[in-house]
Design an enzyme around this catalytic site. Structure first.
Site, mmCIF file in Angstrom:
data_model
loop_
_atom_site.group_PDB
_atom_site.id
_atom_site.type_symbol
_atom_site.label_atom_id
_atom_site.label_comp_id
_atom_site.label_asym_id
_atom_site.label_seq_id
_atom_site.Cartn_x
_atom_site.Cartn_y
_atom_site.Cartn_z
ATOM 1 N N ASP A 1 -5.174 9.002 5.582
ATOM 2 C CA ASP A 1 -6.372 8.344 5.076
ATOM 3 C C ASP A 1 -6.717 8.853 3.675
ATOM 4 O O ASP A 1 -6.843 10.062 3.466
ATOM 5 C CB ASP A 1 -7.542 8.616 6.029
ATOM 6 C CG ASP A 1 -8.827 7.974 5.546
ATOM 7 O OD1 ASP A 1 -8.882 6.737 5.498
ATOM 8 O OD2 ASP A 1 -9.772 8.721 5.206
ATOM 9 N N ASN B 1 27.811 -17.130 -23.523
ATOM 10 C CA ASN B 1 26.621 -17.574 -22.807
ATOM 11 C C ASN B 1 26.707 -17.088 -21.362
ATOM 12 O O ASN B 1 27.746 -17.228 -20.718
ATOM 13 C CB ASN B 1 26.505 -19.100 -22.832
ATOM 14 C CG ASN B 1 25.294 -19.591 -22.066
ATOM 15 O OD1 ASN B 1 24.178 -19.138 -22.318
ATOM 16 N ND2 ASN B 1 25.507 -20.504 -21.143
ATOM 17 N N ASP C 1 -20.216 22.774 9.803
ATOM 18 C CA ASP C 1 -21.307 23.023 10.754
ATOM 19 C C ASP C 1 -22.697 22.984 10.120
ATOM 20 O O ASP C 1 -23.479 23.932 10.230
ATOM 21 C CB ASP C 1 -21.084 24.368 11.462
ATOM 22 C CG ASP C 1 -21.877 24.455 12.770
ATOM 23 O OD1 ASP C 1 -22.341 23.408 13.258
ATOM 24 O OD2 ASP C 1 -22.031 25.579 13.291
ATOM 25 N N ASN D 1 -12.357 -1.938 26.868
ATOM 26 C CA ASN D 1 -13.037 -0.881 27.605
ATOM 27 C C ASN D 1 -12.344 -0.692 28.945
ATOM 28 O O ASN D 1 -12.536 -1.463 29.882
ATOM 29 C CB ASN D 1 -14.514 -1.240 27.809
ATOM 30 C CG ASN D 1 -15.318 -0.081 28.397
ATOM 31 O OD1 ASN D 1 -14.755 0.897 28.889
ATOM 32 N ND2 ASN D 1 -16.639 -0.195 28.325
ATOM 33 N N ARG E 1 -0.504 8.171 9.605
ATOM 34 C CA ARG E 1 -1.058 7.340 8.536
ATOM 35 C C ARG E 1 -2.105 8.198 7.842
ATOM 36 O O ARG E 1 -3.050 8.685 8.457
ATOM 37 C CB ARG E 1 -1.674 6.063 9.111
ATOM 38 C CG ARG E 1 -2.309 5.136 8.056
ATOM 39 C CD ARG E 1 -3.786 5.370 7.952
ATOM 40 N NE ARG E 1 -4.487 4.382 7.144
ATOM 41 C CZ ARG E 1 -5.745 4.497 6.761
ATOM 42 N NH1 ARG E 1 -6.465 5.569 7.091
ATOM 43 N NH2 ARG E 1 -6.322 3.549 6.040
ATOM 44 N N GLU F 1 -2.232 5.701 2.780
ATOM 45 C CA GLU F 1 -3.146 4.618 2.421
ATOM 46 C C GLU F 1 -3.306 4.602 0.904
ATOM 47 O O GLU F 1 -3.712 5.590 0.302
ATOM 48 C CB GLU F 1 -4.515 4.821 3.071
ATOM 49 C CG GLU F 1 -5.498 3.707 2.700
ATOM 50 C CD GLU F 1 -6.956 4.069 2.920
ATOM 51 O OE1 GLU F 1 -7.801 3.154 2.872
ATOM 52 O OE2 GLU F 1 -7.250 5.268 3.117
ATOM 53 N N GLU G 1 -23.366 27.262 6.721
ATOM 54 C CA GLU G 1 -24.327 28.214 7.285
ATOM 55 C C GLU G 1 -24.255 29.593 6.640
ATOM 56 O O GLU G 1 -25.261 30.322 6.598
ATOM 57 C CB GLU G 1 -24.077 28.360 8.789
ATOM 58 C CG GLU G 1 -24.272 27.073 9.572
ATOM 59 C CD GLU G 1 -23.768 27.214 11.001
ATOM 60 O OE1 GLU G 1 -24.612 27.235 11.903
ATOM 61 O OE2 GLU G 1 -22.539 27.322 11.196
ATOM 62 N N ASP H 1 32.122 -16.978 -15.268
ATOM 63 C CA ASP H 1 31.046 -17.111 -16.263
ATOM 64 C C ASP H 1 31.004 -15.968 -17.258
ATOM 65 O O ASP H 1 30.535 -16.146 -18.370
ATOM 66 C CB ASP H 1 29.700 -17.223 -15.545
ATOM 67 C CG ASP H 1 28.552 -17.493 -16.507
ATOM 68 O OD1 ASP H 1 28.741 -18.306 -17.437
ATOM 69 O OD2 ASP H 1 27.476 -16.895 -16.344
#
Length: 674
Positions: free
Chosen positions: A393, A43, A313, A182, A391, A433, A325, A79
């Site tokens: 994204d 056991n 652009d 700010n 990090r 992420e 373009e 044990d």
């Protein structure tokens, strides 16, 4: 009760009341549980088994290819009869055995240690344990003991894979620049400014609603926060709070307030400052003369650009020809057009965010983003900026031909990115992420160092404390499920990855924790206790430290209330105290983690963080009423007669019968240190 919960925190000597089941109560208070253990009785007592890759149990968490790894395993004394390490070696795709031998007992005498050594090599290995007593065999892996062997929940040995020590030992502070402070009103975006293609900006007063007034757009609402503001408030971050890692949401030129629609990777947005100011800010964060030496992580938006980017652009802003373009544009193969020019691959469903086509190894996009010496990633990792990490994204979406990623090409991209980034700064942190199990990017040690821990921290913490998921939907879990959730998600990652996972209560994409908590600041207190004592890098989303409110995006990006940014605010004061405690004890950062109590009826969760220097028992009370809690600290090898001190109140407790009994206020905690 509410009145009890709200009274000032003052701990009193409590009665010895056990808050768990009778069976567990008997085990905790037994001064000699070893009497119950007997070898050769066929056991194995599961409650005595323990291993993780903390410094007591793994002598070399981040080995080189020439260093062996010696592992220890704990059982009750006398044990078991034998123990073995069973490890899979990627070099030959086979399992191997290492016999373990007994090497002594812990300080209490209740437990004994078995030890074995996995030989050095350059190959990745996964391992678990076979524990035997006579005819009985128990298997032990990263999710704990089992009667059956599993090969999918192993511990990791990954030679030559090192995650940054500064990330393991740091506290990160996330800033959404336009909403923090700010510092220079002369660069503020003014109402009526043409941001792109006739879409007009709206300047709003600090503290007002972040939602746009008609006919403006939410993404074009500006408050004037900038790099000057961050620089002026570094003393709040580094000294008042004690955080030492600053992570900023995108700062490069872009039309919107969030700036995930990059227009120019090489230019700081004029509304936020200048490239020269960025260098000054980084230098000031790195300085140790204004608080702890700091580190800087920038947001790398590399799987898509904005449609105003020179490479694309769409609105003819640049003198050069972008891919939209002209099909003969220098950058025509940077994107994937199904039908040029109006049908092209986009990030999610936004036509404003054309996805980059990474193509094959050595492609122009890969060179521009990370391979060339002048690439975006290398430019900011090197002088004169010298940032400390990226990090990434939505990095799982990076792919060739505008695909949706999470495939062989995607993983090759991030392998290449790692090599490129580490070639400039070997200690750079690469944080991906990801909202689920990120092990496919972290478990081989060749891509990201860690990830945003939505799955293993943000979601379970929110459900356990607030009864809401991170989207503010009703979702409540009991304490035992909270514990098993944490154990299961830890098992997804190598231990050195666990230690650099970004543990955030909220961020710029989800409902504020304070709102999910229903405005109850005591639930924020409890969350802060857990955040600062759990495995991983605590990441404070600006304002969460005082319980800032905010609903779904963009309401989660409110302006910082500077009347709250002081230690006269109780939550800010607690944050300062908890960060100080975390910084004082390495065990809270890189030590072992062991569950002590996970009681559904009392809503008590207690766990140990320990190393060779300290044993720490954290006790969390997720109920409204004060509770008396008997904590089985002998499981941490704390001996009777020793003293454990609550670092929050200064109260000292003497260990008796393997336990200490403490009184913990509702939605609060205790941190007992020996």
């Amino acid at each position: 009760m509410v009145s009890c919960k709200r009274r000032p925190i003052s701990f009193v000597k409590a009665l010895s009341i056990c808050l768990c089941t009778t069976a567990v109560f008997t085990f905790w208070l037994s001064p000699t549980p070893i009497v119950q253990a007997a070898a050769q009785d066929n056991n194995v007592m599961w409650s005595g088994l323990f291993h993780d890759q903390g410094p007591i149990y793994d002598n070399n968490l981040e080995p080189t290819s020439t260093q062996s790894v010696t592992l220890k395993f704990r059982t009750y004394t006398n044990d078991i009869t034998t123990a073995n390490i069973r490890y899979f070696d990627s070099a030959d795709s086979a399992y191997h055995w290492v016999a373990m031998s007994k090497v002594g007992n812990d300080a209490t005498g209740n437990y004994e240690f078995w030890q074995g050594t996995v030989p050095a090599s350059s190959s990745t290995k996964h391992y678990h344990f076979q524990i035997n007593d006579g005819s009985k065999t128990v298997w032990y892996d990263a999710k704990g003991p089992s009667d059956t062997e599993s090969t999918t929940r192993d511990f990791y040995i990954i030679p030559n894979f090192k995650t940054p020590d500064w990330m393991k030992n740091g506290v990160m502070y996330q800033i959404f620049p336009d909403r923090f402070y700010n510092g220079n009103t002369s660069n503020d975006v003014q109402t009526g400014t043409n941001q792109y293609n006739g879409n007009l900006a709206q300047k709003k007063t600090w503290g007002s609603s972040v939602l746009a007034d008609a006919p403006y757009n939410n993404n074009l609402v500006f408050f004037g926060g900038d790099l000057d503001g961050i620089n002026q408030k570094l003393s709040y971050i580094k000294q008042t709070l004690g955080a030492n890692i600053v992570y900023m949401n995108p700062i490069f030129q872009a039309p919107t307030n969030h700036k995930y629609d990059t227009e120019d990777y090489y230019t700081v947005d004029p509304a936020l400052g200048t490239n020269s100011l960025l260098q000054t800010l980084i230098s000031n964060i790195h300085s140790s003369t204004n608080g702890p030496k700091g580190y800087v992580v920038l947001d790398g938006v590399f799987n898509h650009t904005g449609d105003t980017n020179q490479w694309f652009d769409k609105y003819n802003k640049w003198p050069t020809l972008g891919a939209y373009e002209s099909q003969s544009s220098t950058w025509s193969n940077y994107y994937n057009f199904q039908t040029w020019p109006n049908t092209f691959s986009t990030f999610l469903t936004s036509s404003r965010l054309p996805k980059l086509n990474f193509g094959a190894t050595g492609s122009a996009v890969r060179n521009a983003l990370y391979n060339n010496s002048t690439s975006v990633a290398k430019t900011y990792l090197g002088a004169p900026y010298n940032i400390d990490g990226w990090r990434l994204d939505a990095p799982q979406y990076a792919d060739k031909d505008g695909g949706n990623g999470n495939n062989a090409t995607n993983h090759t991209i991030w392998k290449e990115f790692r090599i490129a980034a580490k070639s400039i700064n070997p200690n750079a942190n690469i944080l991906g992420e990801f909202w689920g199990d990120a092990s496919s990017w972290t478990s081989a040690g060749d891509q990201w160092d860690g990830a945003t821990n939505f799955d293993g921290f943000t979601q379970p913490v929110s459900e356990w404390i607030t009864g809401k998921d991170y989207s503010n939907n009703t979702a409540s879990i009991p304490t035992s499920q909270f514990d098993s959730w944490l154990q299961g998600t830890r098992a997804n990652y190598p231990t050195n990855v666990q230690q650099v996972m970004s543990n955030h209560l909220g961020n710029h994409d989800i409902t504020r924790f304070g709102t999910r908590a229903g405005g109850d600041i005591w639930k924020t207190y409890l969350a802060l206790f857990f955040q600062m004592t759990y495995v991983g890098t605590p990441t404070i989303y600006y304002g969460d430290e005082y319980g800032m409110q905010g609903g779904a995006d963009p309401d989660n990006r409110r302006t910082f209330d500077w009347t709250q940014g002081t230690t006269s605010n109780s939550a800010v004061s607690l944050t300062q105290q908890l960060i100080g405690i975390r910084n004082q004890y390495p065990a809270l950062r890189t030590g072992s983690f062991m569950t002590l109590i996970a009681d559904d009826s009392t809503k008590i969760y207690s766990y140990g963080r320990f190393d060779n220097s300290n044993r720490i028992a954290v006790v969390l009370n997720n109920d409204t009423a004060r509770k008396s809690v008997t904590v089985p600290v002998s499981k941490l090898s704390v001996v009777d007669g020793s003293t454990m001190t609550d670092k929050i109140t200064g109260t000292a407790y003497t260990v008796q019968n393997g336990s200490v009994t403490v009184s913990v206020n509702g939605h609060y905690g205790a941190i007992l240190v020996q």
